[in-house]
Design an enzyme around this catalytic site. Sequence first.
Site, mmCIF file in Angstrom:
data_model
loop_
_atom_site.group_PDB
_atom_site.id
_atom_site.type_symbol
_atom_site.label_atom_id
_atom_site.label_comp_id
_atom_site.label_asym_id
_atom_site.label_seq_id
_atom_site.Cartn_x
_atom_site.Cartn_y
_atom_site.Cartn_z
ATOM 1 N N LYS A 266 -10.642 -7.645 9.692
ATOM 2 C CA LYS A 266 -11.798 -7.694 8.786
ATOM 3 C C LYS A 266 -12.971 -6.911 9.363
ATOM 4 C CE LYS A 266 -14.250 -8.890 5.223
ATOM 5 N NZ LYS A 266 -15.534 -9.422 5.573
ATOM 6 N N GLU B 172 -15.812 0.325 5.679
ATOM 7 C CA GLU B 172 -16.640 0.151 4.482
ATOM 8 C C GLU B 172 -18.025 0.784 4.647
ATOM 9 O OE1 GLU B 172 -16.968 -4.072 3.254
ATOM 10 O OE2 GLU B 172 -19.122 -3.698 3.204
#
Lengths: 296, 296, 296, 296
Positions: free
Chosen positions: C166, C173
């Site tokens: 993550k 991202e």
Amino acid sequence: MHIGLIGLGRMGSNMRTRLRNAGIEVTGYDRNPDVSDVASVDEMIASLPSPRTVWVMVPAGKITDSVIEELSEKLDAGDLVIDGGNSRFTDDFTHNDLLSKKGIDYIDAGVSGGVWGLENGYGLMVGGPKEQVDRVMPVFDALRPEGPRDEGFVHAGEVGAGHYAKMVHNGIEYALMQAYAEGFELLEKRSDLLKDVPGTFKAWQRGTVVRSWLLELLVRALDEDDDLSEIEGYVEDSGEGRWTIEEAIENAVPVPTISASIFARFVSRQDDSPAMKAVAALRNQFGGHAVKKAED
Amino acid sequence: MHIGLIGLGRMGSNMRTRLRNAGIEVTGYDRNPDVSDVASVDEMIASLPSPRTVWVMVPAGKITDSVIEELSEKLDAGDLVIDGGNSRFTDDFTHNDLLSKKGIDYIDAGVSGGVWGLENGYGLMVGGPKEQVDRVMPVFDALRPEGPRDEGFVHAGEVGAGHYAKMVHNGIEYALMQAYAEGFELLEKRSDLLKDVPGTFKAWQRGTVVRSWLLELLVRALDEDDDLSEIEGYVEDSGEGRWTIEEAIENAVPVPTISASIFARFVSRQDDSPAMKAVAALRNQFGGHAVKKAED
Amino acid sequence: MHIGLIGLGRMGSNMRTRLRNAGIEVTGYDRNPDVSDVASVDEMIASLPSPRTVWVMVPAGKITDSVIEELSEKLDAGDLVIDGGNSRFTDDFTHNDLLSKKGIDYIDAGVSGGVWGLENGYGLMVGGPKEQVDRVMPVFDALRPEGPRDEGFVHAGEVGAGHYAKMVHNGIEYALMQAYAEGFELLEKRSDLLKDVPGTFKAWQRGTVVRSWLLELLVRALDEDDDLSEIEGYVEDSGEGRWTIEEAIENAVPVPTISASIFARFVSRQDDSPAMKAVAALRNQFGGHAVKKAED
Amino acid sequence: MHIGLIGLGRMGSNMRTRLRNAGIEVTGYDRNPDVSDVASVDEMIASLPSPRTVWVMVPAGKITDSVIEELSEKLDAGDLVIDGGNSRFTDDFTHNDLLSKKGIDYIDAGVSGGVWGLENGYGLMVGGPKEQVDRVMPVFDALRPEGPRDEGFVHAGEVGAGHYAKMVHNGIEYALMQAYAEGFELLEKRSDLLKDVPGTFKAWQRGTVVRSWLLELLVRALDEDDDLSEIEGYVEDSGEGRWTIEEAIENAVPVPTISASIFARFVSRQDDSPAMKAVAALRNQFGGHAVKKAED
């Protein structure tokens, strides 16, 4: 003045010489008996006048930790430990806490100058209690370069400030080196036009905006090997560059050139780049662009 | 609708197929007689109804220049040339000036989609006079993906706007690829902890913030070679990435990720880095740090 | 299946809804009684069948630490804690150590999808013992998007692997967002030529190489405010971006685009830049270039 | 020796003074009659012994172009034009072509040193025919700093080499300045720990690896304004930094620190960042993160 010095590697032994040349008495200890003045830390401590001053000059991290711990057990209240190694400034807090429980004072000293320090003197950035800094000023004066004290020495703040300053110094140093290096590559790449790359660097030594000590060192390197063909573009990095980035991240300080410098070193040590394999794979997938097979 | 198409390489021949599948009549010309529909540009031109439309799909730069020049001599006022290649948007101004002297109209069309365009359709960004864009809309509709027209086609402005948009598209593309690539390396590097790198990328395809077509392509690549060990991290770059940086510089637009992406490609193609030789030389000079000899 | 869920903020309450919609029984606890199903953690625990499963969805850091500590005291051997928050993967090791002393199992789950997860499902990356992952698969299946399980869920490795994945996801991202943002600025800057910036982004949604979910979100944003004039270019950053850089540094992974992305956010939050004051001061010193006075 | 000098702005008039102090006769022309020695270029030319030498010191680009053009019409075969301004090296080729048609020789001279050059001398990098370089060596010797000639002067190659070297010099300069600037911000940000930022820079002037002329200038700036609170972090950039990037792109040379330096300047001049508006908008779209309204 008479101090103890633990760690007689390249830096430590040069510092011992410079201190002695300046009339400071030094009892040096090193695990290597060939360079050590005494057989043990105990013997070194026993040789020192009270309050004792012990300068630690060993590799940062676990080795410094263990030396500081040993000194916390063997020194007395009122004594002083100076860590002149490349410790992370956050470790200074731990070291100081440990020593202060015994009433032992602590100074962190960032030391710059490399192998040239013996001859030129060392740039010094120290953190710690003013009273102790003042007491051992003869030591700092012996180590620092000739000239005004404040051009080669700073008492930057309380414990940790010296190594913080040295960490930032090294971060800057990384980016300065990379700047000249990019310039070198730009000059080399157009050697069809610019016929004298070493001469160009040499000519920048006086009058230009980019003149510096690092530039002079690059001129020396090009004197020895005018296109650097004898060496590989493989570059290690040490803790301080990495800590600078981490501290920048922690404090939300943008450091694009310092980080670019350290990333360039990372890449320089890779046989092949996993990231660039991924880019090559992607180009192949969407555009049918050929990839180089690894066995080529 | 019946158009001419010059250039039947990978992109051009796929586009011919997609156009014909959609009912557009295409007379294709290529220097390679094996793929060409006609023996010459003249023959192609002669086959077209007036006003003629000729789509040019040849390598950007001198080849496109010479084709446009030839068309400026052979077409008539009221005809239309569409440059669908990867021309620099500033070249569009030159091409348009040349053609407009003869009363020939010009549209620049940025085309994205790579080898997948035949099946999926091509993303289209066009610049030029509205009247002509409207007239050849059946061609654009045939080429673009299914779905609402405005999700795969844009009339972005006057001449040059299409290739400007395509140039920026490609600059973004470079940075997107580099972003996934850095992530790939971060995952690979900790494969002691993260045991399933391909599975992780695969799992990002639905629900996550990073889902994209490029991600799907990376999943495909990892399906074929789960650690990319078969390919080298050697990556070419094309004009559009470079022009994006130049245009950014020209307009004072900071583009740190796009430039980082292109620099990473430059490095990927170097056997050794002159810049990093200079850094290694500097470290050796001031710190006595060992250098790797080039013959090692 | 019946689980406990601690933390009913934006993410937690949406997840509770999605789980219930899929037939999973959820007893949610939050300090805010308006949203909590029960009055206390004890009550929540008492409601659960054995072996119990408690999903923790609270802010990373001290709050997660304290919740894990409380659960380590209140749960029994054989129970399971899932940390679905944005914890640093290194904290997972600490949490797992604490819980495993009591025989309580631990799974770390990276959850992506933001406010859209309720509707679209959440991308899941989990780390922990296979037996437990298999046991609570109905929970993961309820949360993840529809479609093949392996396109929205991965069991990435042992404890820590989920949050590591993550973290890297979020690093990617950041760089993806910055890439589109640089493209936006390049398009905006030449709006004299490129007349339809929102339309260009819209047209990239099908067929192009840069199509992605983030692109679709940018199209939505431009639908609402076509030049983004209503909002400021002020951007926060969260822990995961920073940790990605720190982990990259730790593992000698070059991450130029991810770091550029986070530095751009740092700059976006500064009223004035100390660094650029220094550059302005230097230019003034050597070149006599005018500086802007701060009171201007 | 007697030369003409066109352009008596800050740089030109200082150079005239330094030349005269060294015994070089100078007839200076400037459009501004208050500083000009003669009323016209014709008068200046008429005053010079044959073969004439005219040093041009006017803004790069169109103004230099027009001066060179005028000189190409008014000088005779065997005369020499030296362009000492900040011209792009590619313009040197054009200027040389124009002049050589008339048999006029051309030397391009990169000049570094800023406002300090009058006192310290100017670093000089020149390109052009050896015979002419040798002939006007007294001029170069007068302008360059004292010390060995090759430490302040280089004949770097044929026409263009001087300005190429100067361009790269300035690219390096940008990155060096940014490096110190990042260090300044890192020190400022932790002024809770590091109590004496100006003193730290001052102490780096002797013995350290980062000592340089730019460092001395920063010390001067901090002497005048110890936290730089009086000036804004707003920084212009000139052509040479931009050309360095463009040349790097052209030659596939990675220049991450030089490009980061110029991008930082671009950002410093923006009231708000379109790119960061886009990032803020994206975060808001996927995470519901609050945005700052522009009217705040």
